[in-house]
Design a protein around this motif. Structure first.
Motif, PDB file in Angstrom:
ATOM      1  N   ASP A 286      -0.453  14.593  12.317  1.00  0.00           N
ATOM      2  CA  ASP A 286      -0.293  13.390  13.145  1.00  0.00           C
ATOM      3  C   ASP A 286      -1.626  12.940  13.731  1.00  0.00           C
ATOM      4  O   ASP A 286      -1.884  11.740  13.848  1.00  0.00           O
ATOM      5  N   PHE A 287      -2.469  13.902  14.078  1.00  0.00           N
ATOM      6  CA  PHE A 287      -3.776  13.583  14.671  1.00  0.00           C
ATOM      7  C   PHE A 287      -4.646  12.834  13.665  1.00  0.00           C
ATOM      8  O   PHE A 287      -5.213  11.779  13.987  1.00  0.00           O
ATOM      9  N   ILE A 288      -4.773  13.367  12.460  1.00  0.00           N
ATOM     10  CA  ILE A 288      -5.667  12.721  11.488  1.00  0.00           C
ATOM     11  C   ILE A 288      -5.059  11.439  10.924  1.00  0.00           C
ATOM     12  O   ILE A 288      -5.791  10.504  10.590  1.00  0.00           O
ATOM     13  N   ALA A 289      -3.721  11.379  10.831  1.00  0.00           N
ATOM     14  CA  ALA A 289      -3.091  10.169  10.284  1.00  0.00           C
ATOM     15  C   ALA A 289      -3.435   8.949  11.124  1.00  0.00           C
ATOM     16  O   ALA A 289      -3.522   7.830  10.603  1.00  0.00           O
ATOM     17  N   ALA A 290      -3.639   9.161  12.417  1.00  0.00           N
ATOM     18  CA  ALA A 290      -3.996   8.049  13.308  1.00  0.00           C
ATOM     19  C   ALA A 290      -5.433   7.592  13.115  1.00  0.00           C
ATOM     20  O   ALA A 290      -5.809   6.527  13.597  1.00  0.00           O
ATOM     21  N   ARG A 291      -6.223   8.396  12.398  1.00  0.00           N
ATOM     22  CA  ARG A 291      -7.661   8.087  12.281  1.00  0.00           C
ATOM     23  C   ARG A 291      -8.122   7.817  10.849  1.00  0.00           C
ATOM     24  O   ARG A 291      -9.270   7.454  10.637  1.00  0.00           O
ATOM     25  N   LEU A 292      -7.244   8.018   9.876  1.00  0.00           N
ATOM     26  CA  LEU A 292      -7.635   7.778   8.491  1.00  0.00           C
ATOM     27  C   LEU A 292      -7.708   6.276   8.195  1.00  0.00           C
ATOM     28  O   LEU A 292      -7.036   5.467   8.825  1.00  0.00           O
ATOM     29  N   GLY A 293      -8.537   5.951   7.208  1.00  0.00           N
ATOM     30  CA  GLY A 293      -8.729   4.536   6.869  1.00  0.00           C
ATOM     31  C   GLY A 293      -7.785   4.024   5.817  1.00  0.00           C
ATOM     32  O   GLY A 293      -8.147   3.149   5.024  1.00  0.00           O
ATOM     33  N   VAL A 294      -6.540   4.548   5.772  1.00  0.00           N
ATOM     34  CA  VAL A 294      -5.584   4.092   4.773  1.00  0.00           C
ATOM     35  C   VAL A 294      -4.854   2.860   5.251  1.00  0.00           C
ATOM     36  O   VAL A 294      -4.763   2.580   6.437  1.00  0.00           O
ATOM     37  N   ASN A 295      -4.292   2.133   4.288  1.00  0.00           N
ATOM     38  CA  ASN A 295      -3.499   0.937   4.611  1.00  0.00           C
ATOM     39  C   ASN A 295      -2.017   1.256   4.476  1.00  0.00           C
ATOM     40  O   ASN A 295      -1.639   2.166   3.785  1.00  0.00           O
TER      41      ASN A 295
ATOM     42  N   LEU B 174     -19.212  -5.349  -5.731  1.00  0.00           N
ATOM     43  CA  LEU B 174     -19.218  -6.350  -6.785  1.00  0.00           C
ATOM     44  C   LEU B 174     -17.816  -6.959  -6.882  1.00  0.00           C
ATOM     45  O   LEU B 174     -16.816  -6.301  -6.618  1.00  0.00           O
ATOM     46  N   LEU B 175     -17.765  -8.219  -7.238  1.00  0.00           N
ATOM     47  CA  LEU B 175     -16.486  -8.908  -7.411  1.00  0.00           C
ATOM     48  C   LEU B 175     -15.596  -8.823  -6.174  1.00  0.00           C
ATOM     49  O   LEU B 175     -14.472  -8.312  -6.221  1.00  0.00           O
ATOM     50  N   PRO B 176     -16.083  -9.298  -5.021  1.00  0.00           N
ATOM     51  CA  PRO B 176     -15.234  -9.295  -3.821  1.00  0.00           C
ATOM     52  C   PRO B 176     -13.905  -9.997  -4.101  1.00  0.00           C
ATOM     53  O   PRO B 176     -13.862 -11.045  -4.747  1.00  0.00           O
ATOM     54  N   GLY B 177     -12.844  -9.412  -3.629  1.00  0.00           N
ATOM     55  CA  GLY B 177     -11.515  -9.958  -3.892  1.00  0.00           C
ATOM     56  C   GLY B 177     -10.806  -9.268  -5.030  1.00  0.00           C
ATOM     57  O   GLY B 177      -9.580  -9.261  -5.091  1.00  0.00           O
ATOM     58  N   TRP B 178     -11.579  -8.699  -5.960  1.00  0.00           N
ATOM     59  CA  TRP B 178     -10.996  -7.968  -7.085  1.00  0.00           C
ATOM     60  C   TRP B 178     -10.889  -6.485  -6.732  1.00  0.00           C
ATOM     61  O   TRP B 178     -11.778  -5.922  -6.111  1.00  0.00           O
ATOM     62  N   SER B 179      -9.801  -5.852  -7.171  1.00  0.00           N
ATOM     63  CA  SER B 179      -9.642  -4.414  -6.945  1.00  0.00           C
ATOM     64  C   SER B 179      -8.695  -3.846  -7.986  1.00  0.00           C
ATOM     65  O   SER B 179      -7.939  -4.584  -8.639  1.00  0.00           O
ATOM     66  N   ALA B 180      -8.754  -2.530  -8.154  1.00  0.00           N
ATOM     67  CA  ALA B 180      -7.824  -1.825  -9.034  1.00  0.00           C
ATOM     68  C   ALA B 180      -6.621  -1.372  -8.219  1.00  0.00           C
ATOM     69  O   ALA B 180      -6.640  -1.418  -6.987  1.00  0.00           O
ATOM     70  N   PRO B 181      -5.550  -0.919  -8.881  1.00  0.00           N
ATOM     71  CA  PRO B 181      -4.401  -0.409  -8.122  1.00  0.00           C
ATOM     72  C   PRO B 181      -4.844   0.629  -7.106  1.00  0.00           C
ATOM     73  O   PRO B 181      -5.680   1.487  -7.407  1.00  0.00           O
ATOM     74  N   PRO B 182      -4.319   0.561  -5.883  1.00  0.00           N
ATOM     75  CA  PRO B 182      -4.780   1.465  -4.812  1.00  0.00           C
ATOM     76  C   PRO B 182      -4.441   2.914  -5.096  1.00  0.00           C
ATOM     77  O   PRO B 182      -3.585   3.232  -5.936  1.00  0.00           O
ATOM     78  N   LEU B 183      -5.130   3.792  -4.374  1.00  0.00           N
ATOM     79  CA  LEU B 183      -4.972   5.241  -4.547  1.00  0.00           C
ATOM     80  C   LEU B 183      -4.111   5.788  -3.413  1.00  0.00           C
ATOM     81  O   LEU B 183      -4.472   5.677  -2.239  1.00  0.00           O
ATOM     82  N   ASP B 184      -2.979   6.374  -3.764  1.00  0.00           N
ATOM     83  CA  ASP B 184      -2.073   6.920  -2.749  1.00  0.00           C
ATOM     84  C   ASP B 184      -2.630   8.201  -2.133  1.00  0.00           C
ATOM     85  O   ASP B 184      -3.258   9.009  -2.813  1.00  0.00           O
TER      86      ASP B 184
ATOM     87  N   ALA C  96       6.657  16.386   0.694  1.00  0.00           N
ATOM     88  CA  ALA C  96       5.553  15.434   0.788  1.00  0.00           C
ATOM     89  C   ALA C  96       5.819  14.387   1.868  1.00  0.00           C
ATOM     90  O   ALA C  96       6.966  14.026   2.147  1.00  0.00           O
ATOM     91  N   ARG C  97       4.743  13.921   2.464  1.00  0.00           N
ATOM     92  CA  ARG C  97       4.781  12.777   3.373  1.00  0.00           C
ATOM     93  C   ARG C  97       3.702  11.801   2.936  1.00  0.00           C
ATOM     94  O   ARG C  97       2.515  12.143   2.911  1.00  0.00           O
ATOM     95  N   TRP C  98       4.125  10.610   2.549  1.00  0.00           N
ATOM     96  CA  TRP C  98       3.175   9.582   2.118  1.00  0.00           C
ATOM     97  C   TRP C  98       2.447   9.020   3.339  1.00  0.00           C
ATOM     98  O   TRP C  98       3.072   8.685   4.339  1.00  0.00           O
ATOM     99  N   LEU C  99       1.122   8.943   3.261  1.00  0.00           N
ATOM    100  CA  LEU C  99       0.333   8.510   4.410  1.00  0.00           C
ATOM    101  C   LEU C  99      -0.230   7.107   4.267  1.00  0.00           C
ATOM    102  O   LEU C  99      -0.559   6.469   5.265  1.00  0.00           O
ATOM    103  N   GLY C 100      -0.383   6.627   3.050  1.00  0.00           N
ATOM    104  CA  GLY C 100      -0.933   5.294   2.867  1.00  0.00           C
ATOM    105  C   GLY C 100      -1.695   5.190   1.568  1.00  0.00           C
ATOM    106  O   GLY C 100      -1.615   6.049   0.691  1.00  0.00           O
ATOM    107  N   ARG C 101      -2.443   4.103   1.433  1.00  0.00           N
ATOM    108  CA  ARG C 101      -3.191   3.853   0.205  1.00  0.00           C
ATOM    109  C   ARG C 101      -4.620   3.428   0.529  1.00  0.00           C
ATOM    110  O   ARG C 101      -4.863   2.718   1.509  1.00  0.00           O
TER     111      ARG C 101
END
Length: 294
Positions: A285-294, A256-266, A155-160
């Protein structure tokens, strides 16, 4: 150390969450990875990571640098592949497994750009919501959301992805304003059966926390259906950011509820065996540069 090498190491530290793991993957000492990040911070004039003995987290500046690092590393590797010549250009069919909603939201929009960059490649985007057996079905690469279960895979973790509460613009008009998590009790809700939170939403806003018990009026196993139901005004939904980004930008949904969030999704990439075939690595590598993960 040149800037690109430092960015490569910074990228792997951010993706793995560990200086030691990033250094091991790059075949260098941990001190080299630490020095790379320190050098970037010195050159850029700001802290990129907050480090503790147990974890590290990107600063706001670090998040911005991460986005640029992904793009620069992907473009550099594409350029290197072009210079090496067609004989080393990735060729053939690549079978990629991901959920239907993720494929539609994140993979399909960049597939054309990938094929334009690597014209000798072909893609089989296996958009399915069941858990595919990579070995049995000959899958080269899978992109999976949530906790990983199969220890046989590499596995390679890409973000959340953030998980936020969204609804159609008219929901609050019909059921009352949602100014705090407790106000969700007056709203109908929609739930993903595959979610870790099908009947309760653990929300947080900084150090403030709230756990909302819900009784969904509708449950669904498909993320696209969840978004469809929310847009139709049938209830509030707790959804990963990639699923509702376009709807929020277009005004079809509101948060709804800006600022509130649940635990992120890996988000993780997984494959069978230790080595990743070059065609799969280039795609990843190509898609990792374009995904919207943090």
């Amino acid at each position: 150390m040149d800037r690109l090498t430092a960015l490569r190491l910074f990228l792997r530290v951010a993706e793995t969450g560990s200086f030691s793991r990033a250094a091991a993957e790059a075949g260098v000492g941990q001190s080299v990875a630490s020095r790379a990040v320190a050098t970037l911070e010195s050159e850029l004039g700001g802290r990129l990571m907050n480090r503790t003995t147990r974890s590290l987290a990107l600063t706001e500046a670090g998040q911005r640098v991460l986005e640029h690092a992904r793009t620069m590393v992907a473009e550099s590797e594409a350029m290197e592949a072009a210079v090496r010549g067609a004989e080393r250009e990735p060729v053939g069919l690549l079978r990629v497994s991901a959920s239907v909603a993720f494929t539609r939201a994140e993979l399909a929009p960049v597939a054309g750009d990938f094929l334009a960059a690597f014209p000798r490649m072909r893609l089989d985007l296996m958009a399915r919501d069941d858990r595919v057996d990579l070995i049995a079905e000959g899958v080269d690469l899978a992109l999976r959301l949530g906790a990983l279960e199969d220890s046989r895979l590499t596995a390679r973790w890409l973000g959340r992805y953030p998980r936020i509460v969204v609804a159609a613009p008219g929901l609050e008009t019909a059921h009352g304003a949602v100014a705090s998590p407790a106000d969700l009790a007056a709203c109908p809700t929609i739930s993903l059966t595959s979610s870790a939170f099908p009947t309760r939403w653990p929300l947080a806003n900084g150090r403030e926390k709230a756990e909302v018990e819900i009784s969904p009026v509708i449950r669904t196993a498909n993320g696209d259906v969840l978004a469809d139901l929310a847009r139709a005004g049938l209830g509030a939904a707790l959804a990963p950011g990639f699923l509702v980004k376009a709807d929020l930008e277009a005004g079809r949904l509101v948060r709804l509820l800006p600022g509130w969030s649940a635990p992120p999704l890996d988000l993780s990439a997984v494959w069978h065996g230790r080595g990743l075939p070059r065609k799969a690595r280039v795609f990843l590598d190509f898609i990792a540069a374009r995904l919207g993960v943090n």
